[in-house]
Design a protein around this motif. Sequence first.
Motif, PDB file in Angstrom:
ATOM      1  N   ASP A  81      12.019  98.136  -9.534  1.00  0.00           N
ATOM      2  CA  ASP A  81      12.901  98.927  -8.766  1.00  0.00           C
ATOM      3  C   ASP A  81      13.045 100.293  -9.101  1.00  0.00           C
ATOM      4  OD1 ASP A  81      13.389  96.681  -7.209  1.00  0.00           O
ATOM      5  OD2 ASP A  81      15.516  96.355  -8.142  1.00  0.00           O
ATOM      6  N   ALA A  82      12.940 100.376 -10.655  1.00  0.00           N
ATOM      7  CA  ALA A  82      13.035 101.871 -11.166  1.00  0.00           C
ATOM      8  C   ALA A  82      11.678 102.748 -10.816  1.00  0.00           C
ATOM      9  CB  ALA A  82      13.188 101.705 -12.743  1.00  0.00           C
ATOM     10  N   ARG A  85      12.112 103.945  -7.313  1.00  0.00           N
ATOM     11  CA  ARG A  85      13.012 104.912  -7.397  1.00  0.00           C
ATOM     12  C   ARG A  85      12.512 106.268  -7.582  1.00  0.00           C
ATOM     13  NH1 ARG A  85      15.811 107.197 -11.157  1.00  0.00           N
ATOM     14  NH2 ARG A  85      15.443 105.438 -12.813  1.00  0.00           N
TER      15      ARG A  85
END
Length: 413
Positions: A81-82, A85
């Motif tokens: 997810d990072a 992002r």
Amino acid sequence: MDAGKSSNQAMGRRSFLRAAALAAATPILTEAHLAQAAQTAAAAPPSGMALHGQSPNAPPPGAVLINANENPLGPSKAACDAIVRVAPLGGRYDLNGETAMLVSAFAAQHGLKEDHIAVYAGSSEPLHYTVLAFTSPTRSFVTADPSYEAGMRAAMTSQAKVVKVPLAADYGHDVKAMVAADPQAGVIYICNPNNPTGTTTAKQDIVWALDNKPAGAILLVDEAYIHLSDAGDVLDMVAAGKDLIVLRTFSKIYGMAGIRCGFAVGRPDLLAKLTPFGQNAMPITGSAAARASLEDATLVPTRKKIIGDTRRDTLAWLKANNYKVIGAPETNCFMIDTGRDGKSVIAAMKALNVYIGRTWPIWPNAVRVSVGTPEEMAKFKTAFKTVMDSKAVALETHDAGGHRADLGYYATL
């Protein structure tokens, strides 16, 4: 300009030029490079595309890859997810200070000052640079035998003597013998837990080595596998200002071998000696994924149990079938004494589409095996029993993709 200042500047330039020459002369070898080399007949590590598996000898689809101490679980969801992002910000070097935030997070977790932490794309670069910085023709590199080989390759570039010290009876590092091995040691390298055996060295033994090492030497403590074991780390020795550099990587328990992030942790004056060898800007995806991994409190204990359960099941099966496991491994790799030429066993396993790790010269009959998923280890068990139940014969073999699997040695089929 006074003579003293001019002399110091000249010495600084000479040191910088020496560092640049050494850095240019030595390839930065990783576990991936060494694993790939073990699957070819070449005497030296491959170069170019072959280093990264992008060659006709790349493993065929469906191959069981338990040869490079990788984590088949991959990066955590938080890490992925990072990456999603920050990826749109990849046109800038580090717009939001991802690497600085990573340093702050790690420092806070371990009670360290931020200037004691240097971030690299994995731990291979600082391993090599530390060896180049602290060894020379008059300062040796002392290592256990067998242990991770990359530091020895760097020592050859700096023209340092390489001193190999056999492991102790419990397959930990024989720290007293290592400390006594050379009064002119520059680096004493302790890989804890050890690659390839997966065995550990007690923290008090490492502290003893710190207190008794030759003057001018440093300890280089490679803690790539520390989270997979019950061994005590030595980051507190860094905080105490001792003469050591500790290496950490996100390639193992965090599953980021292909994303790349790692640390060199040490006093600022020690880390400063690495800077002349260069340091690229960190990919923001690597820094963001690493910070997300650190902040996931469940990641380490959960993965330690998953990998540990699979390892324990595999070791129990090996022992039940009277195969000889070396020592008491605690990580995602272990060694088996096959009782025959280990390279022939590797070739025969490759022919069955199961890729296991390499051998070490001190133990030519022993092979290293990485811990994969339960399904991969089930395939390993089947293939290994097939190989070991057969006699060694001089045959050229091929893997499931039609590639030669004999590695230039007798195959066992």
